[in-house]
Design a protein around this motif. Structure first.
Motif, PDB file in Angstrom:
ATOM      1  N   THR A 714      -9.356 -17.652  -8.610  1.00  0.00           N
ATOM      2  CA  THR A 714      -9.994 -18.758  -8.657  1.00  0.00           C
ATOM      3  C   THR A 714      -8.974 -19.984  -9.041  1.00  0.00           C
ATOM      4  N   THR A 715      -7.971 -19.562  -9.939  1.00  0.00           N
ATOM      5  CA  THR A 715      -7.252 -20.588 -10.341  1.00  0.00           C
ATOM      6  C   THR A 715      -5.685 -20.405 -10.015  1.00  0.00           C
ATOM      7  N   ALA A 716      -4.665 -21.058 -10.213  1.00  0.00           N
ATOM      8  CA  ALA A 716      -3.358 -21.222  -9.813  1.00  0.00           C
ATOM      9  C   ALA A 716      -2.805 -20.377 -10.979  1.00  0.00           C
ATOM     10  N   ARG A 717      -3.403 -20.563 -12.244  1.00  0.00           N
ATOM     11  CA  ARG A 717      -2.771 -19.764 -13.277  1.00  0.00           C
ATOM     12  C   ARG A 717      -2.944 -18.211 -12.842  1.00  0.00           C
ATOM     13  N   ASP A 718      -4.135 -17.829 -12.634  1.00  0.00           N
ATOM     14  CA  ASP A 718      -4.553 -16.553 -12.415  1.00  0.00           C
ATOM     15  C   ASP A 718      -3.523 -15.864 -11.238  1.00  0.00           C
ATOM     16  N   LYS A 719      -3.310 -16.807 -10.358  1.00  0.00           N
ATOM     17  CA  LYS A 719      -2.367 -16.223  -8.987  1.00  0.00           C
ATOM     18  C   LYS A 719      -1.121 -16.197  -9.435  1.00  0.00           C
ATOM     19  N   GLU A 720      -0.725 -17.040 -10.462  1.00  0.00           N
ATOM     20  CA  GLU A 720       0.842 -16.761 -10.975  1.00  0.00           C
ATOM     21  C   GLU A 720       0.727 -15.518 -11.645  1.00  0.00           C
ATOM     22  N   GLY A 721      -0.109 -15.126 -12.366  1.00  0.00           N
ATOM     23  CA  GLY A 721      -0.160 -14.013 -13.178  1.00  0.00           C
ATOM     24  C   GLY A 721      -0.465 -12.840 -12.446  1.00  0.00           C
ATOM     25  N   TYR A 722      -1.115 -12.722 -11.515  1.00  0.00           N
ATOM     26  CA  TYR A 722      -1.013 -11.671 -10.301  1.00  0.00           C
ATOM     27  C   TYR A 722       0.351 -11.403  -9.705  1.00  0.00           C
ATOM     28  N   ASP A 723       1.002 -12.786  -9.438  1.00  0.00           N
ATOM     29  CA  ASP A 723       2.352 -12.481  -8.658  1.00  0.00           C
ATOM     30  C   ASP A 723       3.362 -11.808  -9.469  1.00  0.00           C
ATOM     31  N   GLY A 724       3.177 -12.185 -10.815  1.00  0.00           N
ATOM     32  CA  GLY A 724       4.375 -11.726 -11.538  1.00  0.00           C
ATOM     33  C   GLY A 724       3.965 -10.049 -11.918  1.00  0.00           C
ATOM     34  N   LEU A 725       2.765  -9.701 -11.820  1.00  0.00           N
ATOM     35  CA  LEU A 725       2.249  -8.379 -12.129  1.00  0.00           C
ATOM     36  C   LEU A 725       2.642  -7.400 -10.860  1.00  0.00           C
ATOM     37  N   ILE A 726       2.444  -7.901  -9.751  1.00  0.00           N
ATOM     38  CA  ILE A 726       2.959  -7.330  -8.646  1.00  0.00           C
ATOM     39  C   ILE A 726       4.254  -6.844  -8.502  1.00  0.00           C
ATOM     40  N   SER A 727       5.111  -8.276  -8.647  1.00  0.00           N
ATOM     41  CA  SER A 727       6.564  -8.179  -8.429  1.00  0.00           C
ATOM     42  C   SER A 727       6.987  -7.312  -9.632  1.00  0.00           C
ATOM     43  N   GLU A 728       6.730  -7.325 -10.821  1.00  0.00           N
ATOM     44  CA  GLU A 728       7.088  -6.248 -11.847  1.00  0.00           C
ATOM     45  C   GLU A 728       6.972  -4.868 -11.584  1.00  0.00           C
ATOM     46  N   ILE A 729       5.662  -4.734 -10.878  1.00  0.00           N
ATOM     47  CA  ILE A 729       5.329  -2.913 -10.511  1.00  0.00           C
ATOM     48  C   ILE A 729       6.240  -2.772  -9.321  1.00  0.00           C
ATOM     49  N   GLY A 730       6.171  -3.587  -8.320  1.00  0.00           N
ATOM     50  CA  GLY A 730       6.927  -3.259  -7.355  1.00  0.00           C
ATOM     51  C   GLY A 730       8.358  -3.099  -7.389  1.00  0.00           C
ATOM     52  N   GLN A 731       9.200  -3.739  -8.227  1.00  0.00           N
ATOM     53  CA  GLN A 731      10.417  -3.857  -8.654  1.00  0.00           C
ATOM     54  C   GLN A 731      10.727  -2.196  -9.402  1.00  0.00           C
ATOM     55  N   ASP A 732       9.752  -2.208 -10.285  1.00  0.00           N
ATOM     56  CA  ASP A 732       9.930  -0.731 -11.114  1.00  0.00           C
ATOM     57  C   ASP A 732       9.745   0.311 -10.302  1.00  0.00           C
ATOM     58  N   VAL A 733       9.048   0.331  -9.159  1.00  0.00           N
ATOM     59  CA  VAL A 733       8.675   1.495  -8.410  1.00  0.00           C
ATOM     60  C   VAL A 733       9.567   1.538  -7.168  1.00  0.00           C
ATOM     61  N   PHE A 734       9.824   0.664  -6.600  1.00  0.00           N
ATOM     62  CA  PHE A 734      10.443   0.462  -5.372  1.00  0.00           C
ATOM     63  C   PHE A 734      11.942   0.104  -5.497  1.00  0.00           C
ATOM     64  N   ALA A 735      12.357  -0.532  -6.648  1.00  0.00           N
ATOM     65  CA  ALA A 735      13.608  -0.995  -6.987  1.00  0.00           C
ATOM     66  C   ALA A 735      14.138  -2.278  -5.960  1.00  0.00           C
ATOM     67  N   ASP A 736      15.064  -2.263  -5.332  1.00  0.00           N
ATOM     68  CA  ASP A 736      15.724  -3.322  -4.539  1.00  0.00           C
ATOM     69  C   ASP A 736      15.051  -3.412  -3.393  1.00  0.00           C
ATOM     70  N   ALA A 737      14.278  -2.470  -2.925  1.00  0.00           N
ATOM     71  CA  ALA A 737      13.883  -2.411  -1.451  1.00  0.00           C
ATOM     72  C   ALA A 737      12.584  -3.570  -1.545  1.00  0.00           C
ATOM     73  N   TYR A 738      11.885  -3.449  -2.702  1.00  0.00           N
ATOM     74  CA  TYR A 738      10.550  -4.360  -2.853  1.00  0.00           C
ATOM     75  C   TYR A 738      11.200  -5.706  -2.681  1.00  0.00           C
ATOM     76  N   ASP A 739      12.212  -6.401  -3.336  1.00  0.00           N
ATOM     77  CA  ASP A 739      12.726  -7.689  -3.014  1.00  0.00           C
ATOM     78  C   ASP A 739      13.164  -8.349  -1.757  1.00  0.00           C
ATOM     79  N   THR A 740      13.841  -7.043  -1.060  1.00  0.00           N
ATOM     80  CA  THR A 740      14.127  -7.093   0.429  1.00  0.00           C
ATOM     81  C   THR A 740      13.059  -7.375   1.382  1.00  0.00           C
ATOM     82  N   ALA A 741      12.054  -6.478   1.000  1.00  0.00           N
ATOM     83  CA  ALA A 741      10.934  -6.433   1.980  1.00  0.00           C
ATOM     84  C   ALA A 741       9.655  -7.695   1.704  1.00  0.00           C
ATOM     85  N   CYS A 742       9.673  -8.198   0.504  1.00  0.00           N
ATOM     86  CA  CYS A 742       8.750  -9.125  -0.067  1.00  0.00           C
ATOM     87  C   CYS A 742       9.324 -10.310  -0.489  1.00  0.00           C
TER      88      CYS A 742
END
Length: 961
Positions: A714-742
């Motif tokens: 419901t808040t912009a702060r929570d959405k930013e926190g979620y964005d940081g979480l998924i980006s961190e996990i995506g880069q950790d699991v999929f490496a550079d492919a995540y940044d290219t695809a997303c």
């Protein structure tokens, strides 16, 4: 300081009367001794176990010159009681027999008696044994008539006047009272109110319980009590009773330590035919459970009490009863007859049953503690050898060999169909397999089973998997979903609607079959101001006594026997504001806890689905490499969201459970293979940057995670926190492919294709709904505005002048995705005037769905709502047309509306919605579709009805705001 203690004038008066009678019978005996004995005998029965010694020492101080007089002795009645106890194969346990004697003494001086005490104390057996003893002793037949005052409304108990006609309708209790209070009856009657006491219904009985002995009804009737009737109450506590009521009745308090678990278990052992077998069982009991005294329940219970936190409270007697039930089921059948002669195998089963009954309510950490405690006592290596992090709970005893075996779920194969029916996909896991094994063992003995567990532990799915395996020619199934708005009347109607008359007052499932009723969310019904759940009192009446009372005007007071019914139930842990269920209801169930599946199990479930869907024949290695990492990344994100985005009163919907994981994978599996391999229409038009199948797969995963997790925030702060979480996990699991695809967000839509017309502008084929990448927001906006113009052309009276700015367009896409998903429903949270209704109408139009909203009037009630829901069901189920039901909070005129909406969302079944002939006519029209969609299923009416319900659930989308 107990609420049922009464030391007032009425108590003094009854003691004085009894003293007078005693003195007249013993004129030569010392008067002080008679006073001592009378005061003791008339008050000892009401004391809890802890207060007995204190009371006796007070009496000893009052009468220092007198030694304690002998207790009342009734040689004839005691001899008969011994035979009755033996006939029922019970134990003649001294402290319990004392309560029977106290009850007998009270019946001689009181006409209103309350038997009070915790569940499992032997109260029902006291009634049963004394009734049979007096029957034999007096030579007169004794009848007991039970009813539960809290399973019906107060008006249904005493009677009510019809507000329209002014006609008086007799209540259930009033009818029973009038029937049995007759001097012409050649038998004695005990009318037993078997349910919680509150100050409303019990106060109306004050004139019955005092010396007037008259029931006064609201219509002016006064029905006197005759000498051949006594009124009795079997209750757990008198916390809500007023002193006026307590003082009018004789009270016998049965403490939990008066019986406890040992006599119950010994009585069960004595029922075994072979003395050698009995001795063996007693050895096992001493070794693994121990001995029970008034102060020590035995080492096993002592350990669990002090070192573990059970997920809900259950009495020791209840758990021992569950143990005996499970042990019987595993050892007393033809297939397992050899085990009785195999001491080692028998002890293994004993320990297995101990874990799944006495230790059945433990979570994973406490199971490890209990496992270690059992191993410390295991001197003869009975327990299985386990690896690190494993416990005995992961093992079972093979019924053919008597050896330990690790649980393994059966092999699951993914359906080869291109369109997966995700809602009906049930993948067996180790947890569901072992739970089904226990349910099956108890169900075979006609015992009710209650499964408790946290959200997302597959309680409902496990029960549904078990019910799906029943033979429909012998066993029918019925699922009843409870909510906070479920009333006893609704629950009774839901059960009665499935039964046919068999003869007299006996009812049962149609065609002589049996039926299993599954109460889902059984703890949900509202707890009233007295702390009772009236709906669950009705459930207890049905399970315990096999029926309900007729509510028909001309049959009030008659008991409707419901035959051939068995029961399953599921509920969440009673923590964090969630309700518990009454202890007396728990006593009827075999209860065990389902723990959250391990990460390995979750990986197996979704991993198997993805492997079955994405095969090397269709996809290249790079895409399959991404698919192989999806389960790990999704589970990591899910666990992070659970631990970091916690619910608060303002964010009550921040709840993340296994259902959210399912929705992510449902979205991925819902996407056609062509959309991933070729990129859909936008890729063919060359409008997608750096498209490749692996990038598409990864972008799709990010999109589905955003829809399931981020859309709740419901808040912009929570959405930013979620964005940081998924980006961190995506880069950790999929490496550079995540940044290219997303690098830029994806918007998956199903409305890019056009209808196909011939040269004469006649529609040949409707636009196919293909879930694919919609490209940029500007591209999608043009498409959405085109649909908006068409809507306004077709509905000039309901024209919508909308500006689809970025947020509005994104919200519309989210709602449209819900409507396109099978069984997709949404709760829209936001301030009024933010476009919830307009965007839903546009999304429904784009999906070619019928949009329906109720029209409120002054006279609008539940009956009107059911009429509207019939329209929706005919559209979604009979015509199989996508249908959107818009429902706003201002339209909730009655809380019962929410109960109906809950039934639609949870099971799709609303009791009494369609008459049987109307349902048969609609299912007959679906016959050809059923044959096509349900290959290999038998064409029975039950299966056709289930198919109709599944069509409704797939096509009816509830949007609540």
């Amino acid at each position: 300081n107990q609420r049922h203690y009464d030391w007032g004038l009425r108590n003094i008066l009854s003691v004085l009367r009894t003293m007078g009678t005693t003195k007249r019978e013993n004129e030569t005996t010392n008067e002080a001794l008679l006073v001592y004995r009378t005061v003791r005998d008339m008050n000892l029965s009401k004391l809890v176990a802890q207060d007995v010694q204190l009371f006796l020492s007070l009496l000893a101080d009052l009468f220092p010159d007198e030694s304690s007089p002998p207790k009342g002795h009734y040689p004839k009645e005691e001899a008969i009681l011994k035979n009755v106890v033996k006939r029922h194969q019970l134990m003649y346990h001294d402290s319990w027999v004392l309560k029977v004697k106290q009850f007998y003494e009270t019946t001689k001086v009181r006409h209103g008696i309350m038997l009070v005490g915790p569940s499992g104390g032997g109260k029902s057996c006291i009634f049963k044994c004394l009734k049979e003893t007096l029957q034999e002793s007096d030579g007169i037949q004794y009848k007991d008539v039970r009813f539960n005052p809290k399973s019906i409304r107060s008006q249904e108990m005493y009677g009510e006047t019809d507000p329209m006609s002014g006609e008086w309708t007799t209540g259930i209790f009033a009818a029973i009272w009038a029937k049995y209070n007759s001097r012409n009856n050649a038998f004695n009657t005990w009318i037993i109110a078997d349910g919680p006491v509150d100050a409303i219904w019990i106060e109306d009985l004050n004139t019955v319980l005092d010396d007037n002995k008259i029931l006064t009804l609201a219509n002016g009737d006064r029905i006197p009590m005759t000498d051949n009737v006594k009124i009795m109450f079997e209750v757990e506590t008198l916390v809500n009773a007023s002193p006026a009521t307590v003082s009018r009745a004789g009270i016998i308090y049965v403490s939990d330590t008066d019986l406890d678990w040992e006599p119950v278990l010994k009585a069960w052992v004595l029922k075994r035919a072979d003395p050698g077998y009995q001795a063996l069982l007693e050895t096992f009991i001493d070794r693994w459970i121990g001995k029970c005294t008034r102060v020590d329940p035995g080492p096993c219970f002592e350990f669990l009490q002090r070192n573990t936190a059970e997920v809900m409270r259950e009495g020791r007697v209840g758990r021992i009863s569950s143990f005996t039930q499970l042990f019987e089921g595993l050892t007393e059948g033809q297939e397992t007859s050899f085990i009785v002669n195999n001491e080692k195998a028998l002890e293994r089963i004993f320990v297995y049953c101990l874990c799944w009954s006495v230790g059945a309510l433990l979570e994973a950490d406490d199971r490890s503690k209990f496992d270690r405690w059992l191993r410390d006592r295991d001197k003869s290596e009975v327990l299985p050898q386990v690896k690190q992090s494993e416990t005995i709970y992961e093992f079972c005893v093979n019924s053919s060999t008597g050896e330990w075996e690790k649980w393994k779920p059966p092999k699951w194969t993914c359906p080869e169909s291109d369109k997966l029916d995700f809602s009906n996909l049930l993948v067996p896991t180790m947890d569901s397999t072992r739970a089904k094994y226990i349910i099956q063992t108890i169900h075979r003995q006609k015992g009710p089973v209650l499964v408790v567990g946290a959200e997302g532990t597959a309680k409902t799915s496990t029960q549904v998997m078990f019910l799906a395996e029943q033979d429909p020619n012998e066993m029918l199934t019925k699922r009843i979903n409870f909510s906070s708005a479920t009333t006893p009347g609704m629950a009774q109607y839901a059960i009665e609607a499935e039964l046919d008359k068999r003869g007299g007052k006996n009812y049962g499932p149609p065609n002589g079959k049996k039926m299993t009723i599954f109460f889902d969310d059984i703890s949900m019904p509202e707890v009233n101001t007295w702390g009772d759940q009236t709906t669950l009192e009705l459930v207890r009446l049905v399970i315990e006594h096999g029926g309900v009372y007729f509510l028909d005007k001309d049959k009030r007071g008659d008991f409707k026997t419901c035959e051939d019914l068995q029961y399953l139930a599921a509920m969440q842990h009673p923590v964090g504001g969630k309700n518990d269920i009454p202890n007396r209801l728990k006593r009827n169930f075999f209860i065990f806890n389902l723990v959250l599946p391990s990460i390995t199990s979750i990986n197996d479930i979704y991993g198997q689905m993805l492997v079955g869907r994405f095969t090397p024949n269709d996809f290249d290695d790079a895409t399959l490499d991404v698919v192989g990492k999806l389960t790990e990344s999704t589970i990591r994100l899910w666990r992070s969201m659970k631990s970091k985005m916690l619910p608060t009163p303002a964010k009550f919907h921040y709840v993340y459970n296994m259902r959210d994981l399912s929705r992510i994978f449902q979205g991925i599996l819902f996407t056609p293979k062509e959309s991933i391999i070729e990129g859909g229409l936008r890729a063919k038009e060359g409008k997608l940057d750096n498209f490749s199948p692996p990038n598409m797969m990864l972008g799709l995963w990010r999109h589905e995670c955003d829809r399931v997790f981020c859309d709740k925030l419901t808040t912009a702060r929570d959405k930013e926190g979620y964005d940081g979480l998924i980006s961190e996990i995506g880069q950790d699991v999929f490496a550079d492919a995540y940044d290219t695809a997303c690098s830029s967000p994806k918007y998956m839509v199903s409305f890019l294709r056009d209808d196909i017309y011939d040269e004469d502008e006649i529609l040949i084929d409707e636009a196919p709904k293909i879930y694919e990448d919609g490209g940029s927001l500007d591209m999608i906006r043009d498409r959405a505005l085109m649909f908006l113009d068409k809507y306004n052309e077709e509905n000039p009276s309901k024209k919508m002048e909308l500006v689809l700015f970025e947020d509005a367009l994104k919200h519309m896409l989210r709602i449209n995705r819900l409507i396109e998903m099978p069984r997709g429903s949404g709760l829209l949270v936001g301030v009024g005037g933010s476009g919830k209704q307009s965007l839903t109408r546009l999304a429904a139009y784009i999906s070619k769905a019928m949009c329906f909203q109720i029209t409120l009037t002054k006279q609008y009630n539940r009956s009107s709502l059911l009429d509207d829901i019939r329209i929706l069901y005919k559209s979604a189920g009979h015509k199989r047309q996508p249908t959107v039901f818009l429902f706003t909070e201002s339209e909730i005129k009655d809380e019962v509306f929410l109960e109906t909406i809950n039934s639609i969302l949870s099971t799709g079944e609303v009791p009494g919605l369609f008459a049987k002939d109307e349902m048969m006519a609609m299912t007959a029209d679906l016959h050809n579709d059923f044959i096509r969609d349900r290959l290999g299923k038998e064409e029975t009416q039950a299966n056709l009805k289930q198919y109709f319900t599944d069509c409704v659930r797939d096509n009816l989308h509830n949007v609540v705001y």
